[in-house]
Design a protein around this motif. Structure first.
Motif, PDB file in Angstrom:
ATOM      1  N   ILE B  32       0.866  -1.175   0.000  1.00 51.10           N
ATOM      2  CA  ILE B  32       0.000   0.000   0.000  1.00 51.10           C
ATOM      3  C   ILE B  32       0.901   1.223   0.000  1.00 51.10           C
ATOM      4  O   ILE B  32       1.855   1.290   0.779  1.00 51.10           O
ATOM      5  CB  ILE B  32      -0.934   0.011   1.228  1.00 51.10           C
ATOM      6  N   VAL B  38      -7.185   1.685   0.196  1.00 51.02           N
ATOM      7  CA  VAL B  38      -7.312   0.313  -0.301  1.00 51.02           C
ATOM      8  C   VAL B  38      -8.435  -0.400   0.438  1.00 51.02           C
ATOM      9  O   VAL B  38      -8.493  -0.372   1.665  1.00 51.02           O
ATOM     10  CB  VAL B  38      -5.984  -0.458  -0.114  1.00 51.02           C
ATOM     11  N   CYS B  39      -9.322  -1.003  -0.347  1.00 53.39           N
ATOM     12  CA  CYS B  39     -10.381  -1.810   0.258  1.00 53.39           C
ATOM     13  C   CYS B  39     -10.088  -3.276   0.021  1.00 53.39           C
ATOM     14  O   CYS B  39      -9.468  -3.638  -0.975  1.00 53.39           O
ATOM     15  CB  CYS B  39     -11.738  -1.489  -0.376  1.00 53.39           C
ATOM     16  N   ILE B  40     -10.549  -4.114   0.932  1.00 44.15           N
ATOM     17  CA  ILE B  40     -10.439  -5.555   0.704  1.00 44.15           C
ATOM     18  C   ILE B  40     -11.845  -6.139   0.792  1.00 44.15           C
ATOM     19  O   ILE B  40     -12.606  -5.830   1.696  1.00 44.15           O
ATOM     20  CB  ILE B  40      -9.453  -6.205   1.696  1.00 44.15           C
ATOM     21  N   MET B  52      -6.560  -7.981   9.131  1.00 49.33           N
ATOM     22  CA  MET B  52      -6.472  -6.635   9.693  1.00 49.33           C
ATOM     23  C   MET B  52      -5.872  -6.639  11.089  1.00 49.33           C
ATOM     24  O   MET B  52      -5.113  -5.750  11.434  1.00 49.33           O
ATOM     25  CB  MET B  52      -7.829  -5.972   9.694  1.00 49.33           C
ATOM     26  N   ARG B  80      -0.999   3.293  13.960  1.00 53.32           N
ATOM     27  CA  ARG B  80      -2.043   2.593  13.206  1.00 53.32           C
ATOM     28  C   ARG B  80      -3.364   2.711  13.968  1.00 53.32           C
ATOM     29  O   ARG B  80      -3.553   2.084  15.001  1.00 53.32           O
ATOM     30  CB  ARG B  80      -1.664   1.125  13.024  1.00 53.32           C
ATOM     31  N   LEU B 160      -1.491   5.099   9.361  1.00 57.36           N
ATOM     32  CA  LEU B 160      -2.337   4.156   8.622  1.00 57.36           C
ATOM     33  C   LEU B 160      -3.631   3.976   9.398  1.00 57.36           C
ATOM     34  O   LEU B 160      -3.604   3.790  10.610  1.00 57.36           O
ATOM     35  CB  LEU B 160      -1.621   2.811   8.477  1.00 57.36           C
ATOM     36  N   LEU B 162      -7.002   1.711   9.841  1.00 52.22           N
ATOM     37  CA  LEU B 162      -7.561   0.398   9.526  1.00 52.22           C
ATOM     38  C   LEU B 162      -9.038   0.394   9.908  1.00 52.22           C
ATOM     39  O   LEU B 162      -9.391   0.697  11.046  1.00 52.22           O
ATOM     40  CB  LEU B 162      -6.821  -0.688  10.317  1.00 52.22           C
ATOM     41  N   THR B 192      -3.828   7.515   4.596  1.00 55.16           N
ATOM     42  CA  THR B 192      -3.680   6.162   4.070  1.00 55.16           C
ATOM     43  C   THR B 192      -4.667   5.253   4.794  1.00 55.16           C
ATOM     44  O   THR B 192      -4.687   5.223   6.026  1.00 55.16           O
ATOM     45  CB  THR B 192      -2.251   5.638   4.305  1.00 55.16           C
ATOM     46  N   PHE B 194      -6.756   1.376   5.001  1.00 53.95           N
ATOM     47  CA  PHE B 194      -7.007  -0.012   4.619  1.00 53.95           C
ATOM     48  C   PHE B 194      -8.360  -0.370   5.208  1.00 53.95           C
ATOM     49  O   PHE B 194      -8.542  -0.321   6.416  1.00 53.95           O
ATOM     50  CB  PHE B 194      -5.909  -0.910   5.182  1.00 53.95           C
ATOM     51  N   ALA B 207     -12.422   3.577  -2.723  1.00 50.23           N
ATOM     52  CA  ALA B 207     -11.070   3.034  -2.864  1.00 50.23           C
ATOM     53  C   ALA B 207     -10.327   3.506  -4.110  1.00 50.23           C
ATOM     54  O   ALA B 207     -10.937   3.845  -5.125  1.00 50.23           O
ATOM     55  CB  ALA B 207     -11.140   1.514  -2.861  1.00 50.23           C
ATOM     56  N   SER B 224      -5.796  -7.573  -7.465  1.00 55.48           N
ATOM     57  CA  SER B 224      -5.760  -6.190  -7.010  1.00 55.48           C
ATOM     58  C   SER B 224      -6.387  -5.351  -8.113  1.00 55.48           C
ATOM     59  O   SER B 224      -5.825  -5.224  -9.197  1.00 55.48           O
ATOM     60  CB  SER B 224      -4.304  -5.786  -6.760  1.00 55.48           C
TER      61      SER B 224
END
Ligand SMILES: Nc1ncnc2c1ncn2[C@@H]1O[C@H](COP(=O)(O)OP(=O)(O)O)[C@@H](O)[C@H]1O
Ligand SMILES: [Mg+2]
Lengths: 276, 302
Positions: B32, B38-40, B52, B80, B160, B162, B192, B194, B207, B224
């Motif tokens: 990243i 960024v998505c998951i 995560m 984080r 970051l 999360l 940033t 996630f 995203a 990705s």
């Protein structure tokens, strides 16, 4: 609605009380009221005192008399009810707070460490069911002082609910809240004080409330056993004097003080309660 | 070689189970960049939260490494910020104090007023104020609780952020409003992020890149997907972008079909090759306008 419910409940309580006192009062009237005394009764100085439970009016009379001067002190066998209760409350609080001082930190330790939990569990399980009075001979032998021995007995009986509830509360703090502490890089001490303690506080206070109830139950028995001072001794002493009016009066006082102790703890519990 | 801001290398997490080991996911490798969102996406139970937790440092991986700014992640850190699936507010503190709790731990030297002022700024940012901040979480609606939770995470200014299905438990209307706010905040702060989600539209709206995870056990990060849509994005205009439906179809196709087909491929012990661990890069928005099936994947691979 709630207001009226409370009002109605209070009214019903008072009505029930008056009803029961009424029955008690009239069922107990000395036989001398309606038929002349027998010769034997005249010899004994009126109706048979020992066989009769005193009527509420006599107890209320005694209560007024005792409570109007609760702190008089006329020698070892004649002290005011206030002094006797104060002795008992002092012993209960001393033993209770000593127990809290030990049980809460130790419960934290056991609750935080599964190893300690497993290691301590057998000891707790064996020691907990022992009647606190069973410790009395040992305490008297080792401590050689009846006052300190009764404090020790209170200590030993109030320690278990606090210890077990603290350990349980601490061990069951939600994982998420611990994770919040971890992601905020809190030190172990700050995690314990700012996350685990408030999270476990309602459970800990519940344990403390159970403990104070048990301690108040036990102090009466302990004082009957060791004698000297205290409400338990007072009850036993009045029984020996065959003064049932004072016995019943002091029973009521034990109930009232027990209720006040419980109310204090329930108020404290409400202060730390939270809603998830 | 310049390293990416966040590097995940050959990550695996296995749990000891009653009948042998349970491998939730393995061979996860991705990066990243700073400022990236960024998505998951993956089906429930495929191991998104598990990944995560490892990134957050709350859980240790069974294999592999996570590097942030070149330093290996070994435990949780204020760098984080985490927004948990169920908000995880401390119920005995007011909304405001939940935020000051975080701010104080981030900047222990700050005085009371500064902590308060900073916390209020972030509560305002997510639209909380007018006395609502003084209420306990139990007296707030689900949407308001999630706002507090987001304010708490942003307030510590983490490197970051999360987010674990942050809007999963909210009604559609509230979800939309908070998503819009998140878009605005992220555009402004270049944070940033996630984020875990199972909502395809949410992922496309937010995203820059979407990681697709196959079903577990032995889940992998298969693709990705680049979301090449212009910023700032608006829910109402984004759907007119010709790339939007190509991306959407690609994601939906993955979720309904290929996540199962690709699932449960136990990697051979002798060939954990590099190509098999890094996700295939796909850019459906600029790919040919034909149905996004195996063609696209093949084209991207070539
Ligand atoms: N502590 C644990 N011990 C054993 N299995 C776990 C543990 N945590 C998660 N799992 C398993 O890992 C799988 C993935 O869980 P999770 O990451 O929560 O899925 P997701 O967030 O994608 O819905 C599930 O099958 C779950 O049972
Ligand atoms: Mg999850």
């Amino acid at each position: 609605m709630l207001q009226s419910l409370n009002a109605r409940a209070t009214l019903l309580s008072i009505a029930l009380l008056l009803f029961m006192l009424g029955i008690w009062e009239f069922a107990n009237h000395p036989p001398s009221a309606d038929k002349p005394l027998t010769e034997y009764e005249i010899l004994m100085g009126g109706a048979d005192q020992e066989a009769r439970v005193p009527a509420p009016s006599e107890i209320i009379g005694r209560a007024v008399e005792e409570l109007s001067d609760p702190f008089y002190d006329a020698g070892p066998n004649d002290k005011g009810i206030g002094i006797q209760l104060a002795y008992s409350i002092y012993r209960v609080l001393a033993g209770y707070f000593l127990a809290a001082l030990l049980a809460i930190p130790f419960g934290f330790l056991i609750g935080m460490s599964p190893l300690m939990y497993k290691a301590m569990n057998p000891f707790i399980q064996v020691l907990r069911p022992i009647s606190p009075l069973a410790w009395m001979p040992l305490a008297l032998f080792i401590i050689k002082d009846s006052e300190t021995s009764s404090i020790f007995v209170i200590f030993i009986c109030s320690i278990w609910p606090m210890l077990i509830n603290t350990a349980f509360g601490v061990a069951n703090v939600r994982r998420d809240w611990i994770n919040v502490a971890r992601t905020h890089e809190l030190s172990s001490l700050r995690t314990a004080l700012t996350v685990i303690l408030p999270a476990a506080a309602p459970t800990i206070l519940t344990g403390m409330r159970i403990s104070i109830g048990i301690a108040w139950l036990v102090i009466v028995a302990a004082e009957m056993l060791v004698g000297g001072t205290g409400i338990g001794y007072y009850v036993w002493n009045e029984w020996n004097n065959l003064d049932l009016t004072s016995v019943i009066f002091s029973i009521l006082m034990i109930g009232v003080v027990g209720m006040l102790l419980d109310l204090a703890l329930s108020y404290a519990t409400r202060l730390v309660q939270y809603e998830e | 070689m310049t390293r990416a801001f966040l590097e995940i290398e050959n990550l695996a997490r296995r749990f000891p189970g009653s009948d042998g080991e349970l491998t939730v996911f393995e061979n996860a490798s991705f990066t990243i960049e700073k400022g990236e969102f960024v998505c998951i996406i993956g089906h429930s139970g495929c191991g998104k939260s598990t990944i995560m937790n490892v990134l957050a440092g709350l859980d240790a991986p069974s294999e592999g490494h996570v590097f942030m700014d070149g330093i290996e992640v070994a435990g949780p850190s204020l760098d984080r910020g985490v927004v948990f699936q169920n908000y995880s507010l401390l119920p005995w503190l007011s909304a405001l104090h939940n935020v000051t709790f975080a701010v104080r731990s981030r900047w222990p030297g700050w005085d009371k007023d500064k902590v308060r002022e900073h916390s209020y700024r972030y509560l305002k940012m997510v639209g909380l104020g007018d006395g609502a901040e003084l209420r306990k979480p139990s007296q707030l609606s689900g949407g308001m609780r999630q706002r507090v939770s987001i304010a708490r995470a942003f307030a510590i200014q983490p490197k970051l952020l999360l987010l674990d299905e942050p809007f999963g438990a909210l009604d559609a209307l509230t979800r939309g409003t908070i998503q819009d706010e998140l878009v605005k905040i992220c555009d402004a702060t270049r944070q940033t992020v996630f984020m875990i989600t199972h909502d395809v539209d949410e992922a496309i709206l937010l995203a820059d890149r979407i990681l697709l995870m196959t079903n577990g056990p032995y889940a992998r990060i298969a693709e990705s997907v680049k979301v090449e849509l212009t910023h700032p994005r608006e829910r109402s205009t984004i759907i007119h972008d010709p790339g939007y439906y190509r991306i959407r179809n690609h994601l939906v196709d993955f979720l309904v079909r290929r996540s199962k087909e690709l699932a449960g491929v136990v990697s051979d012990t002798d060939t954990p090759s590099v190509t098999s661990t890094t996700p295939v890069e796909v850019n459906p928005a600029v790919a040919a306008a034909d149905p996004p099936t195996a063609n696209n994947v093949g084209a991207a691979k070539a």
